[in-house]
Design a protein around this motif. Structure first.
Motif, PDB file in Angstrom:
ATOM      1  N   ILE A  10     -10.219   9.712   4.206  1.00  0.00           N
ATOM      2  CA  ILE A  10     -10.583   9.556   2.790  1.00  0.00           C
ATOM      3  C   ILE A  10     -10.134   8.470   2.131  1.00  0.00           C
ATOM      4  CG2 ILE A  10      -8.885  11.315   1.941  1.00  0.00           C
ATOM      5  CD1 ILE A  10     -12.218  11.997   0.555  1.00  0.00           C
ATOM      6  N   HIS A  11     -10.987   7.790   1.365  1.00  0.00           N
ATOM      7  CA  HIS A  11     -10.462   6.434   0.695  1.00  0.00           C
ATOM      8  C   HIS A  11     -11.011   6.737  -0.749  1.00  0.00           C
ATOM      9  CE1 HIS A  11      -9.262   4.181   4.071  1.00  0.00           C
ATOM     10  NE2 HIS A  11     -10.328   4.881   4.737  1.00  0.00           N
ATOM     11  N   ARG A  12     -10.472   6.109  -1.799  1.00  0.00           N
ATOM     12  CA  ARG A  12     -10.664   5.902  -3.003  1.00  0.00           C
ATOM     13  C   ARG A  12     -11.846   4.766  -3.375  1.00  0.00           C
ATOM     14  NH1 ARG A  12      -5.882   5.199  -7.107  1.00  0.00           N
ATOM     15  NH2 ARG A  12      -6.272   2.956  -6.777  1.00  0.00           N
ATOM     16  N   PRO A  14     -13.658   2.579  -6.644  1.00  0.00           N
ATOM     17  CA  PRO A  14     -13.398   1.542  -5.744  1.00  0.00           C
ATOM     18  C   PRO A  14     -11.944   1.385  -5.188  1.00  0.00           C
ATOM     19  CG  PRO A  14     -13.198   0.947  -8.146  1.00  0.00           C
ATOM     20  CD  PRO A  14     -13.536   2.381  -8.034  1.00  0.00           C
ATOM     21  N   THR A  15     -12.035   0.867  -3.712  1.00  0.00           N
ATOM     22  CA  THR A  15     -11.088   0.738  -3.094  1.00  0.00           C
ATOM     23  C   THR A  15     -10.053  -0.360  -3.576  1.00  0.00           C
ATOM     24  OG1 THR A  15     -12.712   0.977  -1.141  1.00  0.00           O
ATOM     25  CG2 THR A  15     -10.452   0.694  -0.408  1.00  0.00           C
ATOM     26  N   PRO A  16      -8.518   0.221  -3.771  1.00  0.00           N
ATOM     27  CA  PRO A  16      -7.560  -0.649  -4.064  1.00  0.00           C
ATOM     28  C   PRO A  16      -7.401  -1.987  -2.883  1.00  0.00           C
ATOM     29  CG  PRO A  16      -6.770   1.268  -3.481  1.00  0.00           C
ATOM     30  CD  PRO A  16      -8.220   1.482  -3.439  1.00  0.00           C
ATOM     31  N   ARG A  18      -4.848  -3.117  -1.655  1.00  0.00           N
ATOM     32  CA  ARG A  18      -3.972  -3.063  -0.691  1.00  0.00           C
ATOM     33  C   ARG A  18      -4.666  -2.127   0.706  1.00  0.00           C
ATOM     34  NH1 ARG A  18      -1.783   0.210  -4.908  1.00  0.00           N
ATOM     35  NH2 ARG A  18      -2.846   1.892  -4.704  1.00  0.00           N
ATOM     36  N   CYS A  19      -5.581  -1.609   0.427  1.00  0.00           N
ATOM     37  CA  CYS A  19      -6.384  -0.751   1.553  1.00  0.00           C
ATOM     38  C   CYS A  19      -7.366  -1.812   2.101  1.00  0.00           C
ATOM     39  CB  CYS A  19      -7.140   0.487   0.974  1.00  0.00           C
ATOM     40  SG  CYS A  19      -8.182   1.102   2.413  1.00  0.00           S
ATOM     41  N   GLY A  20      -7.034  -2.169   3.417  1.00  0.00           N
ATOM     42  CA  GLY A  20      -8.362  -3.253   3.797  1.00  0.00           C
ATOM     43  C   GLY A  20      -9.547  -2.504   4.198  1.00  0.00           C
ATOM     44  N   CYS A  21      -9.741  -1.444   3.934  1.00  0.00           N
ATOM     45  CA  CYS A  21     -11.026  -0.798   4.209  1.00  0.00           C
ATOM     46  C   CYS A  21     -12.180  -1.069   3.291  1.00  0.00           C
ATOM     47  CB  CYS A  21     -10.839   0.918   3.905  1.00  0.00           C
ATOM     48  SG  CYS A  21     -12.579   1.732   4.368  1.00  0.00           S
ATOM     49  N   ILE A  22     -13.291  -1.295   3.691  1.00  0.00           N
ATOM     50  CA  ILE A  22     -14.606  -1.874   2.994  1.00  0.00           C
ATOM     51  C   ILE A  22     -15.494  -0.879   3.048  1.00  0.00           C
ATOM     52  CG2 ILE A  22     -16.160  -3.652   2.716  1.00  0.00           C
ATOM     53  CD1 ILE A  22     -14.260  -5.493   4.062  1.00  0.00           C
ATOM     54  N   GLU A  38      -5.918  11.450   4.742  1.00  0.00           N
ATOM     55  CA  GLU A  38      -5.836  10.720   3.345  1.00  0.00           C
ATOM     56  C   GLU A  38      -5.320   9.323   3.714  1.00  0.00           C
ATOM     57  OE1 GLU A  38      -3.264  12.545   0.637  1.00  0.00           O
ATOM     58  OE2 GLU A  38      -4.826  14.139   0.175  1.00  0.00           O
ATOM     59  N   CYS A  39      -6.145   8.190   3.193  1.00  0.00           N
ATOM     60  CA  CYS A  39      -5.632   7.035   3.129  1.00  0.00           C
ATOM     61  C   CYS A  39      -4.474   6.868   2.110  1.00  0.00           C
ATOM     62  CB  CYS A  39      -6.624   5.801   3.081  1.00  0.00           C
ATOM     63  SG  CYS A  39      -5.959   4.435   2.597  1.00  0.00           S
ATOM     64  N   VAL A  40      -3.129   6.549   2.777  1.00  0.00           N
ATOM     65  CA  VAL A  40      -2.065   6.426   1.984  1.00  0.00           C
ATOM     66  C   VAL A  40      -2.394   5.339   0.936  1.00  0.00           C
ATOM     67  CG1 VAL A  40      -0.230   7.457   3.663  1.00  0.00           C
ATOM     68  CG2 VAL A  40      -0.776   4.970   3.435  1.00  0.00           C
ATOM     69  N   TYR A  41      -3.031   4.231   1.226  1.00  0.00           N
ATOM     70  CA  TYR A  41      -3.041   3.457   0.224  1.00  0.00           C
ATOM     71  C   TYR A  41      -3.978   3.446  -0.968  1.00  0.00           C
ATOM     72  CZ  TYR A  41      -1.125   0.846   4.353  1.00  0.00           C
ATOM     73  OH  TYR A  41      -0.391   0.218   5.350  1.00  0.00           O
ATOM     74  N   CYS A  42      -4.937   4.258  -0.629  1.00  0.00           N
ATOM     75  CA  CYS A  42      -5.913   4.849  -1.728  1.00  0.00           C
ATOM     76  C   CYS A  42      -5.407   6.162  -2.520  1.00  0.00           C
ATOM     77  CB  CYS A  42      -7.181   5.137  -1.082  1.00  0.00           C
ATOM     78  SG  CYS A  42      -7.834   3.654  -0.289  1.00  0.00           S
ATOM     79  N   MET A  43      -4.767   7.085  -1.627  1.00  0.00           N
ATOM     80  CA  MET A  43      -4.693   8.306  -2.162  1.00  0.00           C
ATOM     81  C   MET A  43      -3.087   8.530  -2.738  1.00  0.00           C
ATOM     82  SD  MET A  43      -7.605   9.115  -1.586  1.00  0.00           S
ATOM     83  CE  MET A  43      -7.560  11.057  -2.064  1.00  0.00           C
TER      84      MET A  43
HETATM   85 ZN    ZN Z   1      -7.879   3.395   1.826  1.00  0.00          ZN
END
Ligand code: ZN
Length: 51
Positions: A10-12, A14-16, A18-22, A38-43
Motif C-alpha cells: 500500500i502506498h499513499r 499523492p506518492t512522496p 522518496r517512494c519510487g513508485c508511480i 505497507e510501503c515504509v516511504y509512504c506510510m
Molecule cells: Zn510508496
C-alpha cells in the motif's frame, strides 16, 4: 488521505518523492486493507517531511 495498492503493497497518494513508485491506474481508496504490506516511504512519517 488516499492510498493505492500496487504489487501487494500500500502506498499513499499523492506518492512522496522518496517512494519510487508511480501511480498509474490502480484504484484509489481511503481505507487501508490489512492483507497488504505497507510501503515504509509512504506510510511512515519521516523527518523533514514536506509532502
Ligand atoms: Zn510508496
Amino acid at each position: 488521505m488516499l492510498y493505492f495498492v500496487k504489487d501487494n503493497m500500500i502506498h499513499r497518494f499523492p506518492t512522496p518523492k522518496r517512494c519510487g513508485c508511480i501511480h498509474k491506474n490502480e484504484p484509489l481508496r481511503d481505507t487501508i486493507p490489512h492483507d497488504v504490506e505497507e510501503c515504509v516511504y509512504c506510510m511512515r512519517s519521516w523527518p523533514g517531511d514536506d509532502c
